[in-house]
Design an enzyme around this catalytic site. Structure first.
Site, PDB file in Angstrom:
ATOM      1  N   TYR A 167       0.862  -1.184   0.000  1.00 22.22           N
ATOM      2  CA  TYR A 167       0.000   0.000   0.000  1.00 22.22           C
ATOM      3  C   TYR A 167       0.896   1.231   0.000  1.00 22.22           C
ATOM      4  O   TYR A 167       1.939   1.241   0.654  1.00 22.22           O
ATOM      5  CB  TYR A 167      -0.878  -0.024   1.261  1.00 22.22           C
ATOM      6  N   SER A 176     -20.000  -6.162  -2.124  1.00 22.08           N
ATOM      7  CA  SER A 176     -19.033  -5.559  -1.194  1.00 22.08           C
ATOM      8  C   SER A 176     -19.736  -4.482  -0.374  1.00 22.08           C
ATOM      9  O   SER A 176     -20.850  -4.062  -0.684  1.00 22.08           O
ATOM     10  CB  SER A 176     -17.885  -4.927  -1.968  1.00 22.08           C
ATOM     11  N   ARG A 218     -21.234 -17.923  -8.037  1.00 25.88           N
ATOM     12  CA  ARG A 218     -20.776 -18.722  -6.895  1.00 25.88           C
ATOM     13  C   ARG A 218     -22.004 -19.317  -6.229  1.00 25.88           C
ATOM     14  O   ARG A 218     -23.123 -18.825  -6.424  1.00 25.88           O
ATOM     15  CB  ARG A 218     -20.007 -17.858  -5.902  1.00 25.88           C
ATOM     16  N   GLY A 250      -9.322  -3.707  -6.899  1.00 28.55           N
ATOM     17  CA  GLY A 250      -8.907  -4.690  -7.894  1.00 28.55           C
ATOM     18  C   GLY A 250      -8.919  -6.092  -7.316  1.00 28.55           C
ATOM     19  O   GLY A 250      -7.918  -6.798  -7.325  1.00 28.55           O
ATOM     20  N   MET A 251     -10.102  -6.506  -6.847  1.00 31.79           N
ATOM     21  CA  MET A 251     -10.206  -7.773  -6.115  1.00 31.79           C
ATOM     22  C   MET A 251      -9.725  -8.979  -6.906  1.00 31.79           C
ATOM     23  O   MET A 251      -9.211  -9.929  -6.327  1.00 31.79           O
ATOM     24  CB  MET A 251     -11.653  -7.990  -5.654  1.00 31.79           C
ATOM     25  N   LYS A 289     -17.627  -8.569   5.571  1.00 30.09           N
ATOM     26  CA  LYS A 289     -16.664  -7.690   6.234  1.00 30.09           C
ATOM     27  C   LYS A 289     -16.493  -8.127   7.680  1.00 30.09           C
ATOM     28  O   LYS A 289     -17.467  -8.317   8.415  1.00 30.09           O
ATOM     29  CB  LYS A 289     -17.213  -6.265   6.182  1.00 30.09           C
TER      30      LYS A 289
END
Lengths: 351, 351
Positions: free
Chosen positions: A70, A170, A194, A263-264, A344
């Site tokens: 990061y 998300s 999924r 950018g998962m 999360k």
């Protein structure tokens, strides 16, 4: 009293309780480099506030920081985490507007929230309405504020316009749906294929999503028919990359804008020449950090108060999994995608 | 006279000479679907102007139109070409401001310039200074105007700022170098690796290029050292795609913009997530056609006059290969890259 106090400060400085903390002293895989240790009491200086933490999330940017990938790099060793909320435990001698028992959050986000007691200068603490749920206060900045700014900052959207996004399950995605709906803006949402994608669709529709598709559902010839009665979107949000980004581009109308904020899939974004020339698309990025300077703190806290107001009114909600601090490493594994969970992870500290 | 004229018009309409033209009646490979044929005389209506052509270029967009892959599709059969300049041969009865012998260019570009005599409504003809070289008048719109608008429309550049471009030997590339230099803007230029690249570099430097690199020269670790004393560019132009586009992105400064206006390599543009989020890059497209509506014609002709003025003053020049119309198909093959030549082919018509 006025005469005695300086002596007290000089001879026995106000100290925090010892703090149990998630610490790392070098970059690497988060599950191996982080250790939970007991930190000794630290001095609470005149302008410091000591907060007993209630909740702190594990954000992807926290993980990237531990990995060392990061751009904002803390000095090592350090305590992990940047968002969090808690209750004031004790205050430095110069503090007038915060008292023990006040509910506060770290604002702007700042290093070291994954611990039981955090001591920071008063500029980092934002006092909150008592009935604000701590897990929301602890998570309102990095994700919901991203959603709010992305809706506001790139295209002048009017009621009835539409946006398209990938990674719609998300936390940012869930907030985009709800904040857009509050403004009369329609949303087209793309999620991964999924097990459980039907439940995920229902969930997003309950939040107000107009259309929800899995990536494979979009592999059709008559693409535009998927719009239903939603107009072609002028704005798109990408937090995945690869094919999922191409699908956002495909939905955009002539002259539309795609904003990348994550950018998962760890895959780049690929764009045809004609998308730029003939379709007139613009591609930009969003980096919340640009909003999180102390210089913009007042402006940011206004937005945070607006978002927390919506949360208290039940108009903004999002999925979280609360994890006891004692099970931090399980929560971390879940955040790393090791245990299949997509929710999360928010650490809950025990009183 | 006033009494006789209407009778003459009614019984023997003013007709153009027969025209030798490059015609196609279906889309396909340009070298096989185009035929040179003699077209019969056409009527010159009251507002028409008949022009004996002097020069007309073969642009990539002309080729794409013949292939059927360009968004603007003419009705078939049609004559190829959209840019061109010539001398007025005869005028319709309502024409007052053009006379035989005047030098004119097609403006805005319009279908059918690859022929010896073109008849079009007066709105398409722009009268020029007699000492304008016809091959420049014939080529000033699609390429030099692209360079001018790209420098002006995306980033507010100040003298001393820099731009970076790939495909720098193209006609647009050559114009970017010279138009930038006139404004005190520095240029970093990327060209392909190929035999003769040293000569190409020298040529671009003579036009005013600050730095010129082949793609392979940019495969270095200390990339920023290649800037020399040129500042990091705020704006980049891409007409290639693939790796050459990535190199433009690499040169751009934080928050820079890349504008795509062509895709010579027929490869998409690939961008990392972090280029958008952390480097804050914006990617956009430029499509000259948006400037070429008749509605914007006055505005466009002012810019064209400015560019032709620079050309007459020797401040703007570019490479062309003049090809006799009788050798059209050789020139077309060169434009298709079949004969190794890279220079813009401009058909010269014989009087």
């Amino acid at each position: 009293m006025g005469e005695i106090r300086p002596c007290v400060v000089a001879f026995s400085a106000l100290m925090s309780p010892p703090s149990t903390a998630v610490v790392y002293d070098h970059h690497g895989p988060p599950d191996t480099v982080t250790k939970i240790i007991q930190l000794p009491p630290v001095e609470i200086k005149a302008n410091d506030v000591c907060v007993k933490m209630l909740a702190a999330p594990i954000n992807p940017s926290d993980i990237n920081q531990i990995q060392g990938v990061y751009p904002v790099k803390p000095q090592l060793p350090t305590v992990g985490g940047r968002e969090g909320a808690g209750v004031v435990h004790s205050v430095g001698s110069a503090i007038r507007d915060l008292s023990p028992g006040d509910l506060v959050m770290v604002s702007p986000p700042s290093a070291g929230t994954w611990q039981t007691h955090v001591v920071k200068d008063k500029v980092f603490w934002h006092k909150l309405d008592k009935d604000t749920p701590a897990e929301y206060a602890a998570t309102v900045t990095i994700n919901p504020l991203t959603a709010l700014r992305m809706i506001e900052d790139f295209v002048d959207l009017k009621s009835g316009d539409a946006v398209v996004q990938n990674g719609a399950t998300s936390m940012v995605g869930q907030c985009v749906i709800q904040l857009a709906k509050l403004r009369g803006i329609r949303t087209i949402n793309i999620i991964r294929d999924r097990p459980g994608s039907d439940e995920a669709k229902d969930k997003l529709k309950k939040l107000g999503a107009d259309e929800v598709y899995t990536e494979s559902q979009l592999d059709v010839k008559n693409f535009k028919s998927l719009l239903g009665n939603v107009p072609e979107p002028a704005l798109g949000f990408n937090c995945v990359g690869g094919n999922a980004a191409s699908l956002v581009l495909k939905f955009l109308r002539q002259g539309g804008t795609m904003v990348t904020y994550g950018g998962m899939a760890k895959k780049p974004i690929t764009v045809s020449t004609s998308s730029f020339i003939f379709k007139g698309l613009s591609l930009k990025g969003f980096y919340l950090q640009n909003w999180l300077d102390l210089d913009r703190n007042e402006e940011c806290r206004k937005m945070i108060d607006y978002l927390l107001g919506l949360i208290r009114e039940g108009k903004l909600t999002y999925d979280m999994e609360l994890a006891p601090f004692s099970e931090f490493h399980t929560a971390l594994d879940k955040s790393l995608g090791k245990l299949g969970s997509q929710r999360k992870q928010v650490i809950k500290f025990k009183f």
